[in-house]
Write a protein that holds these residues in place. Structure first.
Motif, PDB file in Angstrom:
ATOM      1  N   GLY A  78      -8.697 -15.277   1.881  1.00 49.38           N
ATOM      2  CA  GLY A  78      -8.226 -13.919   1.666  1.00 49.38           C
ATOM      3  C   GLY A  78      -8.141 -13.094   2.933  1.00 49.38           C
ATOM      4  N   SER A  79      -8.775 -13.574   4.020  1.00 47.90           N
ATOM      5  CA  SER A  79      -8.718 -12.845   5.285  1.00 47.90           C
ATOM      6  C   SER A  79      -7.486 -13.217   6.119  1.00 47.90           C
ATOM      7  CB  SER A  79      -9.983 -13.121   6.106  1.00 47.90           C
ATOM      8  OG  SER A  79     -10.066 -14.503   6.470  1.00 47.90           O
ATOM      9  N   VAL A  80      -6.692 -14.180   5.652  1.00 46.88           N
ATOM     10  CA  VAL A  80      -5.502 -14.608   6.380  1.00 46.88           C
ATOM     11  C   VAL A  80      -4.396 -13.557   6.230  1.00 46.88           C
ATOM     12  CG1 VAL A  80      -3.728 -16.394   6.581  1.00 46.88           C
ATOM     13  CG2 VAL A  80      -6.096 -17.030   6.067  1.00 46.88           C
ATOM     14  N   GLY A  81      -3.833 -13.126   7.364  1.00 43.89           N
ATOM     15  CA  GLY A  81      -2.841 -12.060   7.353  1.00 43.89           C
ATOM     16  C   GLY A  81      -1.606 -12.366   6.536  1.00 43.89           C
ATOM     17  N   LEU A  82      -1.131 -13.617   6.591  1.00 42.57           N
ATOM     18  CA  LEU A  82       0.074 -13.982   5.847  1.00 42.57           C
ATOM     19  C   LEU A  82      -0.138 -13.845   4.341  1.00 42.57           C
ATOM     20  CD1 LEU A  82       1.343 -17.105   7.842  1.00 42.57           C
ATOM     21  CD2 LEU A  82       2.372 -14.816   7.747  1.00 42.57           C
ATOM     22  N   LEU A  83      -1.329 -14.246   3.860  1.00 37.23           N
ATOM     23  CA  LEU A  83      -1.623 -14.117   2.435  1.00 37.23           C
ATOM     24  C   LEU A  83      -1.675 -12.646   2.038  1.00 37.23           C
ATOM     25  CD1 LEU A  83      -2.452 -15.305  -0.302  1.00 37.23           C
ATOM     26  CD2 LEU A  83      -4.827 -15.276   0.492  1.00 37.23           C
ATOM     27  N   GLN A  84      -2.306 -11.826   2.859  1.00 34.11           N
ATOM     28  CA  GLN A  84      -2.392 -10.410   2.548  1.00 34.11           C
ATOM     29  C   GLN A  84      -1.011  -9.751   2.553  1.00 34.11           C
ATOM     30  OE1 GLN A  84      -5.438  -8.158   4.584  1.00 34.11           O
ATOM     31  NE2 GLN A  84      -6.719  -9.965   4.870  1.00 34.11           N
ATOM     32  N   LYS A  85      -0.162 -10.179   3.478  1.00 31.58           N
ATOM     33  CA  LYS A  85       1.195  -9.622   3.528  1.00 31.58           C
ATOM     34  C   LYS A  85       1.975  -9.976   2.272  1.00 31.58           C
ATOM     35  CE  LYS A  85       5.305  -9.386   6.492  1.00 31.58           C
ATOM     36  NZ  LYS A  85       5.920  -9.855   7.773  1.00 31.58           N
ATOM     37  N   ALA A  86       1.804 -11.225   1.815  1.00 29.26           N
ATOM     38  CA  ALA A  86       2.509 -11.650   0.606  1.00 29.26           C
ATOM     39  C   ALA A  86       1.996 -10.916  -0.630  1.00 29.26           C
ATOM     40  CB  ALA A  86       2.350 -13.162   0.429  1.00 29.26           C
ATOM     41  N   MET A  87       0.697 -10.559  -0.624  1.00 30.56           N
ATOM     42  CA  MET A  87       0.094  -9.905  -1.786  1.00 30.56           C
ATOM     43  C   MET A  87       0.152  -8.386  -1.716  1.00 30.56           C
ATOM     44  SD  MET A  87      -3.316 -12.175  -2.544  1.00 30.56           S
ATOM     45  CE  MET A  87      -3.656 -11.177  -4.000  1.00 30.56           C
ATOM     46  N   ARG A  88       0.661  -7.823  -0.627  1.00 26.97           N
ATOM     47  CA  ARG A  88       0.611  -6.372  -0.446  1.00 26.97           C
ATOM     48  C   ARG A  88       1.203  -5.588  -1.604  1.00 26.97           C
ATOM     49  NH1 ARG A  88       2.162  -4.939   5.292  1.00 26.97           N
ATOM     50  NH2 ARG A  88       0.105  -5.894   5.578  1.00 26.97           N
ATOM     51  N   PRO A  89       2.408  -5.943  -2.122  1.00 26.80           N
ATOM     52  CA  PRO A  89       2.929  -5.181  -3.267  1.00 26.80           C
ATOM     53  C   PRO A  89       1.998  -5.223  -4.470  1.00 26.80           C
ATOM     54  CG  PRO A  89       4.660  -6.525  -2.270  1.00 26.80           C
ATOM     55  CD  PRO A  89       3.371  -6.964  -1.641  1.00 26.80           C
ATOM     56  N   MET A  90       1.408  -6.380  -4.732  1.00 21.13           N
ATOM     57  CA  MET A  90       0.494  -6.506  -5.854  1.00 21.13           C
ATOM     58  C   MET A  90      -0.766  -5.659  -5.634  1.00 21.13           C
ATOM     59  SD  MET A  90      -1.223  -9.992  -7.379  1.00 21.13           S
ATOM     60  CE  MET A  90       0.369 -10.807  -7.233  1.00 21.13           C
ATOM     61  N   LEU A  91      -1.270  -5.650  -4.383  1.00 20.86           N
ATOM     62  CA  LEU A  91      -2.452  -4.862  -4.073  1.00 20.86           C
ATOM     63  C   LEU A  91      -2.168  -3.363  -4.204  1.00 20.86           C
ATOM     64  CD1 LEU A  91      -3.851  -6.778  -0.945  1.00 20.86           C
ATOM     65  CD2 LEU A  91      -4.549  -7.002  -3.335  1.00 20.86           C
ATOM     66  N   GLN A  92      -0.993  -2.938  -3.774  1.00 20.15           N
ATOM     67  CA  GLN A  92      -0.620  -1.530  -3.902  1.00 20.15           C
ATOM     68  C   GLN A  92      -0.518  -1.109  -5.363  1.00 20.15           C
ATOM     69  OE1 GLN A  92       3.001  -1.496  -1.587  1.00 20.15           O
ATOM     70  NE2 GLN A  92       1.951  -0.766   0.250  1.00 20.15           N
ATOM     71  N   GLN A  93       0.055  -1.974  -6.174  1.00 20.33           N
ATOM     72  CA  GLN A  93       0.170  -1.664  -7.598  1.00 20.33           C
ATOM     73  C   GLN A  93      -1.204  -1.613  -8.259  1.00 20.33           C
ATOM     74  OE1 GLN A  93       2.818  -4.560  -9.309  1.00 20.33           O
ATOM     75  NE2 GLN A  93       4.574  -3.918  -8.071  1.00 20.33           N
ATOM     76  N   GLY A  94      -2.068  -2.560  -7.884  1.00 21.93           N
ATOM     77  CA  GLY A  94      -3.413  -2.579  -8.456  1.00 21.93           C
ATOM     78  C   GLY A  94      -4.220  -1.356  -8.065  1.00 21.93           C
ATOM     79  N   GLN A  95      -4.101  -0.942  -6.809  1.00 23.69           N
ATOM     80  CA  GLN A  95      -4.823   0.247  -6.366  1.00 23.69           C
ATOM     81  C   GLN A  95      -4.283   1.504  -7.045  1.00 23.69           C
ATOM     82  OE1 GLN A  95      -4.827   2.185  -2.217  1.00 23.69           O
ATOM     83  NE2 GLN A  95      -6.418   0.612  -2.102  1.00 23.69           N
ATOM     84  N   ALA A  96      -2.976   1.583  -7.186  1.00 24.33           N
ATOM     85  CA  ALA A  96      -2.371   2.726  -7.871  1.00 24.33           C
ATOM     86  C   ALA A  96      -2.834   2.812  -9.318  1.00 24.33           C
ATOM     87  CB  ALA A  96      -0.848   2.624  -7.802  1.00 24.33           C
ATOM     88  N   ARG A  97      -2.921   1.666  -9.981  1.00 24.30           N
ATOM     89  CA  ARG A  97      -3.376   1.652 -11.383  1.00 24.30           C
ATOM     90  C   ARG A  97      -4.814   2.142 -11.500  1.00 24.30           C
ATOM     91  NH1 ARG A  97      -6.039  -1.797 -14.909  1.00 24.30           N
ATOM     92  NH2 ARG A  97      -6.498  -3.195 -13.184  1.00 24.30           N
ATOM     93  N   LEU A  98      -5.681   1.698 -10.599  1.00 16.75           N
ATOM     94  CA  LEU A  98      -7.082   2.116 -10.657  1.00 16.75           C
ATOM     95  C   LEU A  98      -7.223   3.617 -10.440  1.00 16.75           C
ATOM     96  CD1 LEU A  98      -8.712  -0.831  -8.651  1.00 16.75           C
ATOM     97  CD2 LEU A  98      -8.995  -0.353 -11.088  1.00 16.75           C
ATOM     98  N   ILE A  99      -6.413   4.184  -9.568  1.00 14.96           N
ATOM     99  CA  ILE A  99      -6.494   5.615  -9.275  1.00 14.96           C
ATOM    100  C   ILE A  99      -5.867   6.448 -10.389  1.00 14.96           C
ATOM    101  CG2 ILE A  99      -5.676   7.422  -7.718  1.00 14.96           C
ATOM    102  CD1 ILE A  99      -6.052   5.491  -5.414  1.00 14.96           C
ATOM    103  N   GLU A 100      -4.715   6.031 -10.878  1.00 12.99           N
ATOM    104  CA  GLU A 100      -3.977   6.844 -11.833  1.00 12.99           C
ATOM    105  C   GLU A 100      -4.472   6.672 -13.271  1.00 12.99           C
ATOM    106  OE1 GLU A 100       0.078   5.803 -11.211  1.00 12.99           O
ATOM    107  OE2 GLU A 100       0.204   6.804  -9.256  1.00 12.99           O
TER     108      GLU A 100
END
Length: 386
Positions: A78-100
Protein backbone atom coordinates in the motif's frame (compact mmCIF):
# COMPACT_ATOMS: atom_id res chain seq x y z
CA UNK A 1 4.87 16.64 28.22
CA UNK A 2 3.05 19.33 26.24
CA UNK A 3 0.21 19.09 23.78
CA UNK A 4 -0.24 21.52 20.88
CA UNK A 5 -3.44 21.60 18.83
CA UNK A 6 -3.66 23.91 15.82
CA UNK A 7 -7.00 24.55 14.12
CA UNK A 8 -6.88 25.42 10.45
CA UNK A 9 -9.38 25.68 7.63
CA UNK A 10 -11.22 22.53 6.55
CA UNK A 11 -12.71 22.39 3.04
CA UNK A 12 -15.91 20.31 3.02
CA UNK A 13 -17.44 21.55 -0.22
CA UNK A 14 -15.40 20.01 -2.98
CA UNK A 15 -14.91 16.24 -3.04
CA UNK A 16 -11.85 16.49 -5.24
CA UNK A 17 -10.03 18.61 -2.64
CA UNK A 18 -10.61 16.33 0.33
CA UNK A 19 -7.28 14.55 0.12
CA UNK A 20 -5.39 17.85 0.24
CA UNK A 21 -7.75 19.77 2.54
CA UNK A 22 -6.34 21.35 5.66
CA UNK A 23 -7.20 19.68 8.94
CA UNK A 24 -6.45 19.61 12.63
CA UNK A 25 -2.80 19.23 13.51
CA UNK A 26 -2.21 17.34 16.72
CA UNK A 27 1.35 17.20 17.90
CA UNK A 28 2.91 15.31 20.79
CA UNK A 29 6.08 16.96 22.01
CA UNK A 30 8.36 14.79 24.14
CA UNK A 31 12.00 13.85 24.15
CA UNK A 32 11.48 10.16 24.60
CA UNK A 33 8.57 9.07 22.45
CA UNK A 34 7.83 5.38 22.00
CA UNK A 35 10.40 2.97 23.37
CA UNK A 36 12.27 1.15 20.63
CA UNK A 37 11.30 -2.38 19.74
CA UNK A 38 13.58 -5.11 21.03
CA UNK A 39 16.65 -5.29 18.82
CA UNK A 40 18.15 -8.54 17.64
CA UNK A 41 20.25 -9.94 20.53
CA UNK A 42 23.98 -9.67 20.09
CA UNK A 43 26.09 -12.71 20.89
CA UNK A 44 29.35 -12.34 22.73
CA UNK A 45 32.65 -13.97 21.93
CA UNK A 46 33.44 -14.54 18.28
CA UNK A 47 30.36 -12.60 17.15
CA UNK A 48 31.79 -9.44 18.70
CA UNK A 49 35.23 -9.82 17.28
CA UNK A 50 36.52 -7.43 14.68
CA UNK A 51 37.10 -10.30 12.26
CA UNK A 52 33.50 -11.42 12.48
CA UNK A 53 32.25 -7.86 12.05
CA UNK A 54 34.25 -7.52 8.84
CA UNK A 55 33.08 -10.90 7.63
CA UNK A 56 29.38 -10.11 8.18
CA UNK A 57 29.55 -6.53 6.88
CA UNK A 58 28.43 -7.47 3.33
CA UNK A 59 25.41 -9.30 4.78
CA UNK A 60 24.44 -6.23 6.84
CA UNK A 61 24.77 -3.96 3.81
CA UNK A 62 22.73 -6.23 1.55
CA UNK A 63 20.06 -6.66 4.25
CA UNK A 64 19.75 -2.91 4.60
CA UNK A 65 19.41 -2.46 0.84
CA UNK A 66 16.80 -5.23 0.59
CA UNK A 67 14.72 -3.86 3.47
CA UNK A 68 14.80 -0.27 2.24
CA UNK A 69 14.05 -1.09 -1.40
CA UNK A 70 11.79 -3.92 -2.57
CA UNK A 71 11.52 -5.67 0.83
CA UNK A 72 9.53 -2.90 2.47
CA UNK A 73 7.31 -2.55 -0.60
CA UNK A 74 6.62 -6.29 -0.65
CA UNK A 75 5.61 -6.24 3.01
CA UNK A 76 3.52 -3.05 2.65
CA UNK A 77 2.38 -2.79 -0.98
CA UNK A 78 0.00 0.00 0.00
CA UNK A 79 3.00 2.32 0.30
CA UNK A 80 3.83 1.95 -3.42
CA UNK A 81 3.14 5.20 -5.28
CA UNK A 82 1.76 3.55 -8.41
CA UNK A 83 -0.85 1.64 -6.39
CA UNK A 84 -1.89 4.79 -4.55
CA UNK A 85 -2.16 6.70 -7.82
CA UNK A 86 -4.39 4.00 -9.28
CA UNK A 87 -6.58 4.01 -6.15
CA UNK A 88 -6.76 7.80 -5.74
CA UNK A 89 -10.30 8.22 -7.18
CA UNK A 90 -11.56 5.43 -4.94
CA UNK A 91 -9.82 6.95 -1.90
CA UNK A 92 -11.30 10.38 -2.63
CA UNK A 93 -14.78 8.92 -2.92
CA UNK A 94 -14.35 6.94 0.29
CA UNK A 95 -13.13 9.98 2.20
CA UNK A 96 -15.97 12.10 0.85
CA UNK A 97 -18.51 9.48 1.95
CA UNK A 98 -17.11 9.35 5.48
CA UNK A 99 -17.26 13.14 5.81
CA UNK A 100 -20.62 13.74 4.16
CA UNK A 101 -22.62 10.70 5.28
CA UNK A 102 -21.10 10.12 8.72
CA UNK A 103 -19.94 13.67 9.55
CA UNK A 104 -16.38 12.39 9.79
CA UNK A 105 -13.62 14.62 11.15
CA UNK A 106 -10.28 14.44 9.40
CA UNK A 107 -7.23 15.02 11.61
CA UNK A 108 -3.50 14.78 11.10
CA UNK A 109 -1.42 13.62 14.04
CA UNK A 110 2.30 14.28 14.25
CA UNK A 111 4.10 11.29 15.78
CA UNK A 112 7.29 11.57 17.83
CA UNK A 113 9.35 10.74 14.72
CA UNK A 114 7.83 13.64 12.78
CA UNK A 115 5.59 11.55 10.53
CA UNK A 116 2.10 12.94 9.91
CA UNK A 117 -0.59 10.31 10.42
CA UNK A 118 -3.82 10.89 8.48
CA UNK A 119 -6.92 9.93 10.49
CA UNK A 120 -10.70 9.99 10.22
CA UNK A 121 -12.95 10.12 13.31
CA UNK A 122 -16.70 9.41 13.39
CA UNK A 123 -18.33 10.37 16.69
CA UNK A 124 -21.46 8.44 17.70
CA UNK A 125 -21.54 9.44 21.38
CA UNK A 126 -24.44 11.84 20.87
CA UNK A 127 -26.64 9.31 19.08
CA UNK A 128 -29.03 6.76 20.47
CA UNK A 129 -27.75 3.24 20.70
CA UNK A 130 -25.70 1.07 23.05
CA UNK A 131 -22.37 1.25 21.18
CA UNK A 132 -21.75 4.95 20.58
CA UNK A 133 -19.65 5.41 23.73
CA UNK A 134 -17.23 2.69 22.60
CA UNK A 135 -14.42 3.81 20.28
CA UNK A 136 -13.19 1.28 17.73
CA UNK A 137 -9.70 2.10 16.41
CA UNK A 138 -9.15 0.38 13.07
CA UNK A 139 -5.70 -0.88 12.04
CA UNK A 140 -5.68 -1.68 8.32
CA UNK A 141 -3.85 -4.42 6.43
CA UNK A 142 -0.71 -4.02 4.34
CA UNK A 143 -2.67 -2.65 1.36
CA UNK A 144 -5.59 -1.13 3.25
CA UNK A 145 -6.64 2.50 3.68
CA UNK A 146 -9.19 3.89 6.12
CA UNK A 147 -11.05 5.44 3.18
CA UNK A 148 -12.03 2.02 1.83
CA UNK A 149 -10.97 -0.33 4.65
CA UNK A 150 -12.38 -2.02 7.72
CA UNK A 151 -14.01 1.09 9.24
CA UNK A 152 -17.30 0.09 7.61
CA UNK A 153 -17.89 -2.86 9.94
CA UNK A 154 -17.95 -0.96 13.27
CA UNK A 155 -19.72 1.97 11.57
CA UNK A 156 -22.54 -0.39 10.62
CA UNK A 157 -22.72 -1.45 14.28
CA UNK A 158 -23.20 2.09 15.56
CA UNK A 159 -19.77 2.43 17.20
CA UNK A 160 -17.64 5.56 17.31
CA UNK A 161 -14.75 4.84 14.95
CA UNK A 162 -11.22 6.19 14.47
CA UNK A 163 -9.45 5.10 11.29
CA UNK A 164 -5.87 5.93 10.33
CA UNK A 165 -3.41 5.21 7.53
CA UNK A 166 -0.01 3.60 7.91
CA UNK A 167 3.05 5.86 7.44
CA UNK A 168 3.53 6.36 3.70
CA UNK A 169 -0.09 5.44 2.89
CA UNK A 170 -2.20 8.12 1.13
CA UNK A 171 -2.26 11.20 3.40
CA UNK A 172 0.24 9.84 5.94
CA UNK A 173 3.94 10.64 5.55
CA UNK A 174 6.98 8.45 6.20
CA UNK A 175 7.61 4.78 5.49
CA UNK A 176 5.97 1.79 7.21
CA UNK A 177 8.88 0.26 9.10
CA UNK A 178 8.01 -1.41 12.42
CA UNK A 179 9.32 1.43 14.59
CA UNK A 180 7.41 4.03 12.59
CA UNK A 181 4.29 1.90 12.88
CA UNK A 182 4.69 1.74 16.66
CA UNK A 183 5.17 5.51 16.84
CA UNK A 184 2.04 6.05 14.73
CA UNK A 185 -0.08 3.79 16.94
CA UNK A 186 1.17 5.59 20.03
CA UNK A 187 0.04 9.02 18.86
CA UNK A 188 -3.32 7.59 17.69
CA UNK A 189 -4.00 6.22 21.18
CA UNK A 190 -2.86 9.45 22.84
CA UNK A 191 -5.14 11.42 20.51
CA UNK A 192 -8.12 9.20 21.30
CA UNK A 193 -7.63 9.63 25.05
CA UNK A 194 -6.37 13.20 25.47
CA UNK A 195 -8.15 14.98 22.62
CA UNK A 196 -11.25 12.92 21.84
CA UNK A 197 -11.88 12.16 25.52
CA UNK A 198 -12.35 8.37 25.48
CA UNK A 199 -11.39 6.27 28.48
CA UNK A 200 -9.03 3.37 27.84
CA UNK A 201 -11.62 0.83 28.96
CA UNK A 202 -13.98 2.19 26.28
CA UNK A 203 -11.47 1.60 23.46
CA UNK A 204 -11.48 -1.47 21.21
CA UNK A 205 -8.59 -1.93 18.76
CA UNK A 206 -9.80 -3.74 15.62
CA UNK A 207 -6.80 -5.05 13.68
CA UNK A 208 -6.99 -6.56 10.21
CA UNK A 209 -4.25 -8.85 8.89
CA UNK A 210 -0.81 -7.21 9.27
CA UNK A 211 -2.54 -4.43 11.21
CA UNK A 212 -2.30 -6.84 14.15
CA UNK A 213 1.26 -5.63 14.67
CA UNK A 214 0.26 -2.01 15.12
CA UNK A 215 -2.80 -3.08 17.06
CA UNK A 216 -0.58 -4.80 19.60
CA UNK A 217 1.49 -1.61 19.96
CA UNK A 218 -1.60 0.10 21.38
CA UNK A 219 -1.07 -1.69 24.69
CA UNK A 220 2.64 -0.98 25.08
CA UNK A 221 2.03 2.12 27.21
CA UNK A 222 -0.43 3.60 29.72
CA UNK A 223 -2.86 0.97 31.10
CA UNK A 224 -2.77 -2.00 28.73
CA UNK A 225 -5.28 -4.09 30.68
CA UNK A 226 -8.08 -1.66 29.79
CA UNK A 227 -7.88 -1.87 26.00
CA UNK A 228 -9.69 -4.66 24.16
CA UNK A 229 -8.12 -6.23 21.07
CA UNK A 230 -9.85 -7.84 18.08
CA UNK A 231 -7.55 -9.59 15.61
CA UNK A 232 -8.40 -11.09 12.24
CA UNK A 233 -5.68 -13.55 11.20
CA UNK A 234 -3.03 -11.51 12.95
CA UNK A 235 -0.03 -13.88 13.14
CA UNK A 236 2.44 -13.38 10.32
CA UNK A 237 5.43 -15.50 9.41
CA UNK A 238 7.51 -14.30 6.49
CA UNK A 239 8.82 -17.09 4.29
CA UNK A 240 10.80 -16.27 1.15
CA UNK A 241 11.96 -19.11 -1.05
CA UNK A 242 15.51 -18.14 -1.91
CA UNK A 243 18.90 -19.77 -1.60
CA UNK A 244 20.44 -17.47 0.99
CA UNK A 245 18.27 -18.22 4.03
CA UNK A 246 20.62 -16.60 6.61
CA UNK A 247 20.41 -13.34 4.67
CA UNK A 248 16.59 -13.44 4.60
CA UNK A 249 16.43 -14.34 8.30
CA UNK A 250 18.75 -11.49 9.24
CA UNK A 251 16.83 -8.99 7.09
CA UNK A 252 13.47 -9.90 8.61
CA UNK A 253 14.70 -9.93 12.20
CA UNK A 254 16.67 -6.73 11.90
CA UNK A 255 14.28 -4.53 9.91
CA UNK A 256 10.84 -6.19 9.62
CA UNK A 257 10.35 -8.17 12.80
CA UNK A 258 6.59 -8.23 13.34
CA UNK A 259 6.70 -10.48 16.40
CA UNK A 260 2.94 -10.51 16.98
CA UNK A 261 2.64 -13.93 18.60
CA UNK A 262 5.46 -13.24 21.05
CA UNK A 263 3.92 -9.94 22.09
CA UNK A 264 0.38 -11.27 22.37
CA UNK A 265 1.49 -14.04 24.74
CA UNK A 266 2.48 -11.32 27.22
CA UNK A 267 -0.79 -9.39 26.92
CA UNK A 268 -3.09 -9.53 29.94
CA UNK A 269 -6.24 -7.90 28.57
CA UNK A 270 -9.33 -9.12 26.68
CA UNK A 271 -8.74 -10.50 23.19
CA UNK A 272 -10.94 -11.92 20.44
CA UNK A 273 -9.27 -13.81 17.59
CA UNK A 274 -11.27 -14.16 14.39
CA UNK A 275 -9.80 -16.90 12.22
CA UNK A 276 -10.61 -17.04 8.55
CA UNK A 277 -11.04 -20.71 7.84
CA UNK A 278 -8.07 -20.87 5.47
CA UNK A 279 -5.69 -19.26 7.99
CA UNK A 280 -3.93 -21.19 10.77
CA UNK A 281 -3.84 -19.64 14.26
CA UNK A 282 -3.61 -20.80 17.88
CA UNK A 283 -2.63 -19.11 21.12
CA UNK A 284 -2.09 -20.39 24.68
CA UNK A 285 -2.26 -18.47 27.94
CA UNK A 286 -3.48 -21.45 29.95
CA UNK A 287 -0.61 -23.97 29.63
CA UNK A 288 -1.97 -26.42 32.22
CA UNK A 289 -5.31 -26.56 30.42
CA UNK A 290 -3.95 -26.74 26.88
CA UNK A 291 -2.37 -30.18 27.12
CA UNK A 292 -1.91 -32.31 24.02
CA UNK A 293 -5.22 -34.08 24.59
CA UNK A 294 -7.03 -30.77 25.13
CA UNK A 295 -5.46 -29.29 22.00
CA UNK A 296 -6.67 -32.30 20.06
CA UNK A 297 -10.23 -31.46 21.10
CA UNK A 298 -9.72 -27.78 20.20
CA UNK A 299 -8.34 -28.70 16.77
CA UNK A 300 -11.37 -30.88 16.19
CA UNK A 301 -13.61 -27.91 17.05
CA UNK A 302 -11.59 -25.57 14.81
CA UNK A 303 -11.75 -27.97 11.88
CA UNK A 304 -15.56 -28.03 11.92
CA UNK A 305 -16.96 -26.97 8.57
CA UNK A 306 -19.96 -25.05 9.89
CA UNK A 307 -21.45 -23.62 13.06
CA UNK A 308 -23.67 -26.68 13.35
CA UNK A 309 -20.61 -28.95 13.32
CA UNK A 310 -18.90 -26.68 15.88
CA UNK A 311 -21.92 -26.98 18.17
CA UNK A 312 -21.93 -30.74 17.67
CA UNK A 313 -18.26 -31.06 18.69
CA UNK A 314 -18.84 -28.75 21.65
CA UNK A 315 -21.83 -30.71 22.94
CA UNK A 316 -20.09 -33.99 22.22
CA UNK A 317 -17.54 -33.20 24.92
CA UNK A 318 -20.41 -32.23 27.27
CA UNK A 319 -18.95 -28.82 28.07
CA UNK A 320 -20.63 -27.23 31.11
CA UNK A 321 -20.30 -23.47 30.56
CA UNK A 322 -21.41 -22.56 34.08
CA UNK A 323 -18.86 -24.90 35.66
CA UNK A 324 -16.04 -23.60 33.46
CA UNK A 325 -16.90 -20.00 34.26
CA UNK A 326 -17.04 -20.68 37.99
CA UNK A 327 -13.63 -22.40 37.91
CA UNK A 328 -12.01 -19.46 36.15
CA UNK A 329 -13.69 -16.86 38.36
CA UNK A 330 -12.64 -18.74 41.50
CA UNK A 331 -9.05 -18.93 40.29
CA UNK A 332 -9.02 -15.24 39.42
CA UNK A 333 -10.49 -14.22 42.80
CA UNK A 334 -8.11 -16.36 44.85
CA UNK A 335 -4.89 -15.39 43.06
CA UNK A 336 -5.29 -12.35 40.77
CA UNK A 337 -2.07 -13.36 39.02
CA UNK A 338 -1.11 -12.32 35.48
CA UNK A 339 -1.05 -14.76 32.58
CA UNK A 340 -0.03 -17.48 32.05
CA UNK A 341 -2.35 -19.10 34.61
CA UNK A 342 -1.78 -22.50 36.20
CA UNK A 343 -5.49 -23.27 36.41
CA UNK A 344 -6.17 -26.91 35.49
CA UNK A 345 -2.93 -28.18 36.99
CA UNK A 346 -4.68 -30.63 39.34
CA UNK A 347 -7.69 -31.25 37.10
CA UNK A 348 -8.89 -34.46 35.52
CA UNK A 349 -8.57 -34.92 31.77
CA UNK A 350 -12.29 -34.37 31.16
CA UNK A 351 -12.22 -31.07 33.05
CA UNK A 352 -9.24 -29.80 31.08
CA UNK A 353 -10.98 -30.66 27.81
CA UNK A 354 -14.09 -28.75 28.86
CA UNK A 355 -12.07 -25.70 29.90
CA UNK A 356 -10.04 -25.81 26.68
CA UNK A 357 -13.13 -25.82 24.48
CA UNK A 358 -14.86 -23.20 26.63
CA UNK A 359 -11.87 -20.86 26.33
CA UNK A 360 -11.46 -21.56 22.61
CA UNK A 361 -15.06 -20.53 21.96
CA UNK A 362 -14.61 -17.35 24.02
CA UNK A 363 -11.30 -16.28 22.47
CA UNK A 364 -11.65 -17.52 18.90
CA UNK A 365 -14.27 -17.35 16.18
CA UNK A 366 -14.28 -18.90 12.74
CA UNK A 367 -15.33 -16.82 9.76
CA UNK A 368 -16.02 -18.75 6.56
CA UNK A 369 -14.31 -16.53 4.00
CA UNK A 370 -11.17 -15.68 2.11
CA UNK A 371 -8.42 -13.32 3.27
CA UNK A 372 -9.70 -10.03 1.85
CA UNK A 373 -13.44 -10.33 2.49
CA UNK A 374 -14.71 -7.55 4.80
CA UNK A 375 -16.04 -8.65 8.17
CA UNK A 376 -19.85 -8.24 8.41
CA UNK A 377 -21.24 -6.54 11.51
CA UNK A 378 -22.87 -9.81 12.57
CA UNK A 379 -19.38 -11.21 13.19
CA UNK A 380 -18.07 -8.12 15.04
CA UNK A 381 -18.08 -8.65 18.80
CA UNK A 382 -16.33 -6.91 21.68
CA UNK A 383 -13.83 -9.35 23.29
CA UNK A 384 -15.00 -11.45 26.22
CA UNK A 385 -13.94 -10.39 29.71
CA UNK A 386 -13.91 -12.76 32.67
Amino acid sequence: MHWIITLTHRNRKRKESLLTASCFIYRKLSKGGVSLLKPEPKHRGAADSLLNSVRTLPCHIISYLIAHSFGRRMLYPGSVGLLQKAMRPMLQQGQARLIEEYDGQRNKLVACDGNEIDTMFVDRRGQRGPHGKTLVICCEGNAGFYEVGCMNTPLDGGYSVLGWNHPGFAGSTGVPFPQNEANAMDVVIQFAVHKLGFQLHDIVVYAWSIGGFTGKQSVRTDQPLCISLIYISFIYSICISVTYWPLVTHTVRQYMNLNNAEQLCKYQGPVLLIRRTKDEIITTTYPKVMTEDSLRAVRQWLSAGSQIEEASVYSGYEVDDDWCLSVLQSYQTDRETPFPWSVGEDMMLEGRRQLALFLARKYMRNFETTHCTPLPITEFHVPWKL
